[in-house]
Write a protein that holds these residues in place. Structure first.
Motif, PDB file in Angstrom:
ATOM      1  N   LEU A 185      11.525   2.759 -13.040  1.00  0.00           N
ATOM      2  CA  LEU A 185      11.706   3.705 -11.704  1.00  0.00           C
ATOM      3  C   LEU A 185      13.203   3.837 -11.483  1.00  0.00           C
ATOM      4  O   LEU A 185      13.497   4.806 -10.658  1.00  0.00           O
ATOM      5  CB  LEU A 185      10.913   3.182 -10.516  1.00  0.00           C
ATOM      6  N   TYR A 238      13.346   5.608  -3.165  1.00  0.00           N
ATOM      7  CA  TYR A 238      14.219   6.580  -2.578  1.00  0.00           C
ATOM      8  C   TYR A 238      14.393   6.279  -0.984  1.00  0.00           C
ATOM      9  O   TYR A 238      15.741   6.833  -0.720  1.00  0.00           O
ATOM     10  CB  TYR A 238      13.326   8.102  -2.442  1.00  0.00           C
ATOM     11  N   LEU A 277       4.877  12.968  -2.052  1.00  0.00           N
ATOM     12  CA  LEU A 277       6.009  12.401  -2.166  1.00  0.00           C
ATOM     13  C   LEU A 277       7.149  13.681  -2.473  1.00  0.00           C
ATOM     14  O   LEU A 277       8.229  13.684  -1.642  1.00  0.00           O
ATOM     15  CB  LEU A 277       6.230  11.454  -3.389  1.00  0.00           C
ATOM     16  N   SER A 294       2.317   9.214  -7.494  1.00  0.00           N
ATOM     17  CA  SER A 294       3.602   9.441  -6.872  1.00  0.00           C
ATOM     18  C   SER A 294       4.687   9.815  -7.676  1.00  0.00           C
ATOM     19  O   SER A 294       5.610  10.410  -7.949  1.00  0.00           O
ATOM     20  CB  SER A 294       4.012   8.319  -5.873  1.00  0.00           C
ATOM     21  N   LEU A 295       4.528   9.103  -9.028  1.00  0.00           N
ATOM     22  CA  LEU A 295       5.480   9.497 -10.189  1.00  0.00           C
ATOM     23  C   LEU A 295       5.509  10.782 -10.648  1.00  0.00           C
ATOM     24  O   LEU A 295       6.264  11.236 -11.191  1.00  0.00           O
ATOM     25  CB  LEU A 295       5.217   8.453 -11.259  1.00  0.00           C
ATOM     26  N   SER A 310       5.801  13.294  -9.207  1.00  0.00           N
ATOM     27  CA  SER A 310       6.603  14.160  -8.296  1.00  0.00           C
ATOM     28  C   SER A 310       7.910  14.279  -9.268  1.00  0.00           C
ATOM     29  O   SER A 310       8.471  15.470  -9.171  1.00  0.00           O
ATOM     30  CB  SER A 310       7.103  13.577  -7.180  1.00  0.00           C
ATOM     31  N   LEU A 311       8.065  13.348 -10.222  1.00  0.00           N
ATOM     32  CA  LEU A 311       9.180  13.567 -11.015  1.00  0.00           C
ATOM     33  C   LEU A 311       9.116  14.510 -12.188  1.00  0.00           C
ATOM     34  O   LEU A 311      10.067  15.101 -12.781  1.00  0.00           O
ATOM     35  CB  LEU A 311       9.400  12.275 -11.907  1.00  0.00           C
ATOM     36  N   LYS A 363      -0.815   5.168  -6.050  1.00  0.00           N
ATOM     37  CA  LYS A 363       0.416   4.868  -5.836  1.00  0.00           C
ATOM     38  C   LYS A 363       1.129   5.527  -7.206  1.00  0.00           C
ATOM     39  O   LYS A 363       2.246   5.811  -7.238  1.00  0.00           O
ATOM     40  CB  LYS A 363       0.821   3.222  -6.060  1.00  0.00           C
ATOM     41  N   TYR A 394       0.684   7.458   3.232  1.00  0.00           N
ATOM     42  CA  TYR A 394       0.045   6.638   1.810  1.00  0.00           C
ATOM     43  C   TYR A 394      -0.632   5.582   2.167  1.00  0.00           C
ATOM     44  O   TYR A 394      -1.642   4.868   1.614  1.00  0.00           O
ATOM     45  CB  TYR A 394       1.389   6.161   0.997  1.00  0.00           C
ATOM     46  N   ASN A 444       0.666  -1.295  -0.089  1.00  0.00           N
ATOM     47  CA  ASN A 444       0.070   0.011   0.019  1.00  0.00           C
ATOM     48  C   ASN A 444       0.882   1.239   0.080  1.00  0.00           C
ATOM     49  O   ASN A 444       0.255   2.390   0.215  1.00  0.00           O
ATOM     50  CB  ASN A 444      -0.848  -0.250   1.178  1.00  0.00           C
ATOM     51  N   VAL A 445       2.297   1.230  -0.109  1.00  0.00           N
ATOM     52  CA  VAL A 445       2.831   2.328  -0.292  1.00  0.00           C
ATOM     53  C   VAL A 445       3.449   2.383  -1.806  1.00  0.00           C
ATOM     54  O   VAL A 445       3.687   1.308  -2.512  1.00  0.00           O
ATOM     55  CB  VAL A 445       3.938   2.492   0.546  1.00  0.00           C
ATOM     56  N   PRO A 446       3.827   3.673  -2.511  1.00  0.00           N
ATOM     57  CA  PRO A 446       4.263   3.700  -3.831  1.00  0.00           C
ATOM     58  C   PRO A 446       5.773   2.970  -3.793  1.00  0.00           C
ATOM     59  O   PRO A 446       6.583   3.217  -2.731  1.00  0.00           O
ATOM     60  CB  PRO A 446       4.281   4.995  -4.070  1.00  0.00           C
ATOM     61  N   LEU A 447       6.100   2.459  -4.972  1.00  0.00           N
ATOM     62  CA  LEU A 447       7.436   1.599  -5.440  1.00  0.00           C
ATOM     63  C   LEU A 447       8.425   2.809  -5.075  1.00  0.00           C
ATOM     64  O   LEU A 447       9.391   2.847  -4.705  1.00  0.00           O
ATOM     65  CB  LEU A 447       7.418   1.163  -6.326  1.00  0.00           C
ATOM     66  N   LEU A 448       8.054   4.152  -5.899  1.00  0.00           N
ATOM     67  CA  LEU A 448       9.048   5.267  -5.801  1.00  0.00           C
ATOM     68  C   LEU A 448       9.713   5.640  -4.447  1.00  0.00           C
ATOM     69  O   LEU A 448      10.667   5.985  -4.090  1.00  0.00           O
ATOM     70  CB  LEU A 448       8.395   6.541  -6.548  1.00  0.00           C
ATOM     71  N   LEU A 449       8.695   5.598  -3.427  1.00  0.00           N
ATOM     72  CA  LEU A 449       8.999   5.936  -2.262  1.00  0.00           C
ATOM     73  C   LEU A 449       9.955   4.928  -1.567  1.00  0.00           C
ATOM     74  O   LEU A 449      10.952   5.285  -0.928  1.00  0.00           O
ATOM     75  CB  LEU A 449       7.790   5.955  -1.116  1.00  0.00           C
TER      76      LEU A 449
END
Lengths: 222, 216
Positions: A166, A75, B169, B158-159, B161-162, B155, B193, A67-72
């Motif tokens: 990503l 990072y 994010l 969040s991309l 943000s790029l 989710k 999130y 339930n959290v974004p992969l990008l997070l």
């Protein structure tokens, strides 16, 4: 519509960059699928047969990561972990850690469903011929589980391959980064992104075809 | 440190609001487009069906991030002027619509042919069949995966943000950048999130249980 002069030759000159980018993406996906599967197998067994505290732990891990974004996570692996005193990573390894942990959560569920769908008769038959519990896991549960979940594993691999895009956020030189590079350095925007998109599509299609053949070969006869 | 976290909290929450706004907008727009495309996949003429299939398979075969960059970099090269926000929302909508089209197609496909045949036999027109017989049943099948698509959208946002869109994010990165407090903010952002998505995916699980009796 603005006038746009296509310069495919310039894009073509950069083909190696794209090709090796694609190769790196596939390598990353394969490696993360492998590590994620190890996490998944461990997680599935721990969640099915482990002590209560471990079950709660694995369930929390799965639910949290899904339930959290992969990008997070990416990072966090690259910028956050060094702050926690873990500083052995370059950008590629940070990404591998993040994607493996991410896919491990999904694969835990995949393997759990697979282990639970092994017909009970198989295990009883194993008992009847005198296999020890460990042998039953090794020679009955795991092989049958793998056959059952092979289609899910193929889909996971294709998803992971797409997720490797990503890694470009950490300047890992894979396919998306190659397109960004061409875009920024030559302003061949359309060529760059068409190139990358077509390569992703062809690669995905090729992988899917290859995996279907393997699946057919190892399909479980029901 | 607690003082700094308290000061930065409004900034994070503004980012969260942007994330939620974009996600809601994309979910609505993507569902409308996806619903239409899903119907075209099933009931369109040959050319329309092929076009819809090509759209869905192409979008699903390309990483979302590439889709976002295509909308952000390549569309302007064709003379279409878009802000980062417009490009990002467009890309996510295109992505969501393709996935929702598949969900719609699968949901309708899972309703036995006999239902449609029976409705035909009673003399219902195509639209009546769809509206009164097929969709009420198919909707229940579609709901759980549709809610899961909502999680993917949150989710995926969040991309953006790029592209420099200050969602949750990027708000976090900004806050980390000037306070130098790293781990607590990462944790807080992940929890935000998680709370949003977990609520949504619990809803999906509940719906799935509610409609479990429909699995024949």
């Amino acid at each position: 519509m603005g006038a746009y002069h296509f310069n495919w030759f310039l894009a073509w000159q950069n083909f190696p960059r794209f090709y090796w980018g694609l190769a790196l993406g596939l390598e990353l996906a394969a490696l993360c699928l492998f590590i994620g599967s190890l996490i998944g197998i461990g997680g599935a067994f721990a969640r099915s047969f482990g002590p209560p505290w471990l079950r709660v732990g694995i369930t929390s891990y799965v639910e949290f990561i899904r339930n959290v974004p992969l990008l997070l996570l990416v990072y966090f692996a690259f910028y956050g972990l060094p702050k926690a005193g873990i500083t052995v990573f370059n950008n590629v390894w940070s990404f591998i850690v993040a994607l493996s942990v991410y896919s491990g959560a999904y694969l835990t569920e995949v393997f759990r469903a697979g282990v639970n769908s092994v017909p009970v008769g198989y295990l009883e038959a194993g008992k009847a011929v005198g296999l020890t519990p460990w042998q039953r896991v090794r020679f009955v549960t795991l092989p049958v589980t793998f056959r059952i979940i092979l289609p899910s594993l193929s889909n996971t691999f294709i998803s992971l391959f797409k997720d490797t895009s990503l890694a470009s956020a950490l300047a890992v030189p894979e396919l998306t980064y190659a397109a960004e590079w061409l875009n920024v350095n030559t302003f061949r925007t359309i060529e760059a992104w068409t190139f990358a998109s077509v390569m992703y599509l062809l690669a995905g299609y090729g992988i899917a075809l290859a995996l279907r053949r393997i699946e057919r070969r190892y399909a479980v006869i029901r | 440190m607690w003082h700094q976290i308290a000061l930065a909290l409004p900034q994070l929450l503004r980012g969260l609001r942007t994330t939620l706004e974009i996600s809601a907008l994309v979910l609505v727009a993507g569902s409308l487009v996806g619903f239409v495309v899903g119907l075209l996949l099933l009931y369109g003429g040959l050319v329309v069906r092929l076009a819809a299939r090509a759209y869905v398979d192409t979008v699903r075969g390309i990483p979302v991030l590439v889709l976002i960059f295509v909308c952000y970099f390549a569309l302007p090269a064709f003379g279409l002027r878009l802000s980062a926000w417009q490009a990002g929302v467009t890309a996510l909508t295109v992505f969501a619509a393709a996935h929702i089209a598949e969900i719609v197609r699968g949901g309708i496909d899972s309703i036995p042919r006999a239902q449609s045949d029976a409705a035909k036999a009673v003399g219902l027109t195509f639209w009546q069949r769809l509206r009164l017989v097929i969709l009420p049943q198919a909707t229940r099948r579609m709901l759980p995966p549709w809610v899961n698509a909502a999680v993917e959208i949150v989710k995926g946002s969040s991309l953006l943000s790029l592209l420099g869109i200050v969602d949750l994010l990027l708000a976090m990165q900004n806050v980390v950048g000037y306070t130098f407090i790293v781990l607590p903010f990462y944790f807080l952002t992940a929890v935000l999130y998680f709370v949003v998505n977990f609520t949504v995916s619990r809803t999906a699980a509940t719906l799935e249980r509610r409609f479990a009796y429909l699995k024949y």
